[in-house]
Scaffold this motif. Structure first.
Motif, PDB file in Angstrom:
ATOM      1  N   ARG A 195       0.853  -1.192   0.000  1.00 16.54           N
ATOM      2  CA  ARG A 195       0.000   0.000   0.000  1.00 16.54           C
ATOM      3  C   ARG A 195       0.888   1.242   0.000  1.00 16.54           C
ATOM      4  O   ARG A 195       1.942   1.257   0.629  1.00 16.54           O
ATOM      5  N   GLU A 251       0.437   5.878  -0.677  1.00 19.23           N
ATOM      6  CA  GLU A 251      -0.439   7.012  -0.986  1.00 19.23           C
ATOM      7  C   GLU A 251      -0.445   7.323  -2.473  1.00 19.23           C
ATOM      8  O   GLU A 251      -1.452   7.761  -3.010  1.00 19.23           O
ATOM      9  N   SER A 307      -4.987  -1.151  -7.466  1.00 19.01           N
ATOM     10  CA  SER A 307      -6.356  -0.685  -7.210  1.00 19.01           C
ATOM     11  C   SER A 307      -6.342   0.382  -6.123  1.00 19.01           C
ATOM     12  O   SER A 307      -5.351   0.555  -5.420  1.00 19.01           O
ATOM     13  N   TRP A 308      -7.449   1.080  -5.999  1.00 20.64           N
ATOM     14  CA  TRP A 308      -7.617   2.096  -4.960  1.00 20.64           C
ATOM     15  C   TRP A 308      -8.403   1.466  -3.824  1.00 20.64           C
ATOM     16  O   TRP A 308      -9.457   0.882  -4.037  1.00 20.64           O
ATOM     17  N   GLU A 309      -7.888   1.582  -2.601  1.00 16.67           N
ATOM     18  CA  GLU A 309      -8.565   1.030  -1.440  1.00 16.67           C
ATOM     19  C   GLU A 309      -9.221   2.183  -0.678  1.00 16.67           C
ATOM     20  O   GLU A 309      -8.535   3.002  -0.051  1.00 16.67           O
ATOM     21  N   LYS A 310     -10.523   2.224  -0.732  1.00 16.21           N
ATOM     22  CA  LYS A 310     -11.279   3.335  -0.154  1.00 16.21           C
ATOM     23  C   LYS A 310     -11.113   3.430   1.365  1.00 16.21           C
ATOM     24  O   LYS A 310     -11.004   4.523   1.918  1.00 16.21           O
ATOM     25  N   THR A 311     -11.061   2.272   2.052  1.00 13.59           N
ATOM     26  CA  THR A 311     -11.001   2.288   3.522  1.00 13.59           C
ATOM     27  C   THR A 311      -9.720   2.923   4.065  1.00 13.59           C
ATOM     28  O   THR A 311      -9.747   3.547   5.115  1.00 13.59           O
ATOM     29  N   THR A 312      -8.605   2.774   3.366  1.00 11.33           N
ATOM     30  CA  THR A 312      -7.348   3.372   3.824  1.00 11.33           C
ATOM     31  C   THR A 312      -6.998   4.640   3.056  1.00 11.33           C
ATOM     32  O   THR A 312      -6.111   5.378   3.471  1.00 11.33           O
ATOM     33  N   GLY A 313      -7.656   4.859   1.917  1.00 12.23           N
ATOM     34  CA  GLY A 313      -7.321   6.011   1.086  1.00 12.23           C
ATOM     35  C   GLY A 313      -5.950   5.863   0.452  1.00 12.23           C
ATOM     36  O   GLY A 313      -5.230   6.838   0.264  1.00 12.23           O
TER      37      GLY A 313
END
Length: 164
Positions: free
Chosen positions: A85, A87, A122-128
């Motif tokens: 992960r 930013e 992919s983009w992980e919404k929960t962690t931003g």
């Protein structure tokens, strides 16, 4: 299973030594603490196989004790999962490249890498954060010896890793 924990710890150490911040579980509460990609490492499904005859590999000479010791071995086949992960997408991709290099060529001799697969970024919404999941199919080889008297069976240690 102690052996799975040894594999996980060894992979985490190898990634950290190679410049990829790695840990056992991703700390969502501190997700944006690191400027680059962070890897969460787990060992998935694993199956054991006997080595030698009933895990017996023969005898080895212990130079420190000056005696012969019986040597036993076992092999696990399984999947190491890595979730990277970051930013920024570019940091996630750079972390993936570093991690792939380490997983395929810089692990101890006891972990024999097989196929490495990565999912799409992919983009992980929960962690931003951006997320890239990977899975390495591998074999892990462990050895154990008897104690100096030959009466007590010592723990299996991942081959190629120093004993504590």
């Amino acid at each position: 299973m102690r052996e799975l924990a040894q594999v996980r710890r060894t992979v985490i150490n190898a990634l950290n030594d190679g410049g990829v911040t790695a840990m056992e579980a991703f700390p969502a509460d501190r997700a944006k603490r690191w400027p680059e990609a962070v890897a969460a490492v787990a060992v998935g499904a694993a199956e054991g196989k006997a080595m030698g005859f009933c895990n017996y590999l023969g005898e080895v000479y212990d130079q420190e004790a000056g005696t012969m010791r019986e040597l036993y071995g076992k092999q696990l086949e399984g999947d190491i999962t890595v979730e990277l992960r970051a930013e920024r997408a570019a940091d996630c991709e750079a972390g993936t490249e570093k991690a792939a290099d380490i997983l395929l060529g810089k692990l101890p001799s006891g972990i024999r890498p097989g196929e490495l697969r990565w999912e799409a970024l992919s983009w992980e919404k929960t962690t931003g954060m951006f997320l890239r999941r990977g899975s390495l199919r591998c074999q892990a080889v462990f050895t154990a010896q008897t104690d100096e008297e030959g009466e007590t069976f010592l723990d299996f240690i991942l081959k190629g890793v120093m004993r504590p």
